[in-house]
Design a protein around this motif. Structure first.
Motif, short mmCIF file in Angstrom:
data_model
loop_
_atom_site.label_atom_id
_atom_site.label_comp_id
_atom_site.label_asym_id
_atom_site.label_seq_id
_atom_site.Cartn_x
_atom_site.Cartn_y
_atom_site.Cartn_z
N VAL A 1 -3.95 -2.27 8.91
CA VAL A 1 -3.47 -3.64 8.72
C VAL A 1 -3.71 -4.54 9.93
CG1 VAL A 1 -1.73 -3.03 7.01
CG2 VAL A 1 -1.12 -3.02 9.43
N LEU B 1 -0.61 1.33 8.18
CA LEU B 1 0.54 1.33 7.28
C LEU B 1 0.28 2.41 6.23
CD1 LEU B 1 3.16 -0.01 6.14
CD2 LEU B 1 1.67 -1.46 4.76
N ASP B 2 1.16 3.38 6.14
CA ASP B 2 0.97 4.52 5.24
C ASP B 2 2.03 4.48 4.15
OD1 ASP B 2 -0.05 6.90 4.23
OD2 ASP B 2 1.20 8.13 5.53
N GLU B 3 1.89 3.53 3.23
CA GLU B 3 2.86 3.38 2.15
C GLU B 3 2.17 2.70 0.98
OE1 GLU B 3 6.32 1.60 -0.07
OE2 GLU B 3 4.96 0.40 1.10
N GLY B 4 2.26 3.31 -0.19
CA GLY B 4 1.49 2.84 -1.33
C GLY B 4 1.71 1.40 -1.73
N ARG C 1 -3.00 4.46 -0.34
CA ARG C 1 -1.77 4.70 0.40
C ARG C 1 -1.88 4.28 1.86
NH1 ARG C 1 1.65 10.40 1.09
NH2 ARG C 1 2.19 9.98 3.25
N LEU D 1 -3.43 -0.47 13.79
CA LEU D 1 -2.12 -0.23 13.18
C LEU D 1 -2.34 0.28 11.77
CD1 LEU D 1 0.12 -3.28 14.11
CD2 LEU D 1 0.52 -0.89 14.70
N MET E 1 4.99 2.02 11.01
CA MET E 1 3.55 2.12 11.20
C MET E 1 3.26 3.04 12.37
SD MET E 1 2.19 -1.72 10.34
CE MET E 1 3.46 -2.55 11.31
N LYS E 2 2.04 3.51 12.40
CA LYS E 2 1.59 4.40 13.46
C LYS E 2 0.33 3.81 14.10
CE LYS E 2 3.28 8.34 13.63
NZ LYS E 2 4.47 8.83 14.40
N LEU E 3 0.05 4.27 15.31
CA LEU E 3 -1.19 3.89 15.98
C LEU E 3 -2.30 4.86 15.59
CD1 LEU E 3 0.08 3.35 19.64
CD2 LEU E 3 -0.49 1.56 17.99
N GLY F 1 3.05 -1.17 -0.16
CA GLY F 1 2.61 -2.10 0.86
C GLY F 1 1.09 -2.18 0.94
#
Lengths: 98, 98, 98, 98, 98
Positions: free
Chosen positions: D80, D58-61, D76, D56, D1-3, D63
């Motif tokens: 979260v 989340l960059d994933e399809g 995508r 936060l 994850m990224k900020l 999830g």
């Protein structure tokens, strides 16, 4: 998703039925305030976007397959919406192309 | 998808049947107007592309597996089409290689 | 896929059976003509690659799981082949490591 | 994850029910110590984040589809969580926006 | 996989059971010889890594879900191992943090 601006079209023959009658659009990727960047994506058009319009690009295979309604489509980047309004840091950016 | 130009071939032994008789092509990634960039991808050729030709590259595993017709293929980047015409910002870019 | 050169090994304990007895190789990512770049990937070795050898790296989870024969393996980057020959822009690049 | 930091909103019509009543937030991506970067992501908001808040992403399809509770959603990047505290290299960074 | 160094912790409330009792660690991404880079990932900790330790990061959704044992977890980056030894270009790099 990322912002893009429709810059043109790509003509190519792809031998998969999902591409029959669909346009491939060359989209310049934009920064958060709508400025051009050096990068681009070639996207399947799912919304009837025109040249110069600012669009939302979803760049994920499984999501793109849902958009075109074919779970087996060989596809990754798709235009999912035309941006009507972009409000960043309190100011409204004009993103109506032309 | 991204634009690429076929720059050469990579010879390697990959012990999976999907690679039997398939060429691996070194493709320079191109900018939106067809200029060379510093980046590249090694792609499975699904269209019979030749050296110098400008091609469309799909870089997504599940889509690539559909293109080669094997749901278990260990593959990610595949050439899905040869570009016939590239119309960007109102001008036609010559992308016929040679 | 991308080109890599085996630069070393990474020793770590990963508590998943797919990593038992498998080497993790530090691979420098290479440019299209085989030169070093600043980037790297730590890859599972599926071909018995040695230090200095130029390899093909597949960086995609589902494909990597096919290569190691475990549909549940927590894995993404895998060495799928040793490069025997690299022919780019008409010239043969020597990629035999040592 | 990224900020990320919520910088604004994007108004667009996306013809998929998962987007009905959901806000699309323009999020500036942050460095590890909470500073702005030049990059951004347009995210679906799953937590009710407000302008200026650090989140936060989340960059994933797959999830993201779990987060919105729709296995077929074309999505995508999703917010979260709102970051309450960021402790990096022994010092506490103030990430409360406003 | 990539190398990371645990730089700190991120406190946030994520409303999904997979995050109950799990720490989110801020990890600086490292170069191949263990030096800091400007980039980072926020990772779920699956190994009990401590501040300053050098770790292996798997950044792939389906693999990460296997590591935490939940096929529906909204997760992408996970720490899968602590690096014991890093041997690059013939020399052993000291990666024991503190």
């Amino acid at each position: 998703m990322k912002l893009g601006r429709v810059a043109g079209t790509v003509v190519s023959t792809i031998s998969h039925p999902i591409y029959d009658g669909r346009r491939l659009l060359m989209c310049d990727l934009l920064s958060a305030d709508g400025a051009d960047t050096e990068d681009y994506l070639i996207c399947v058009d799912a919304v009837g976007a025109g040249a110069g319009e600012v669009v939302l690009i979803l760049d994920e295979g499984n999501g793109a397959r849902q958009i075109v309604g074919d779970p087996d489509a060989p596809i990754r980047a798709v235009i999912v919406g035309i941006v009507d309004e972009l409000l960043v840091d309190g100011s409204l950016h004009d993103v109506t192309g032309g």
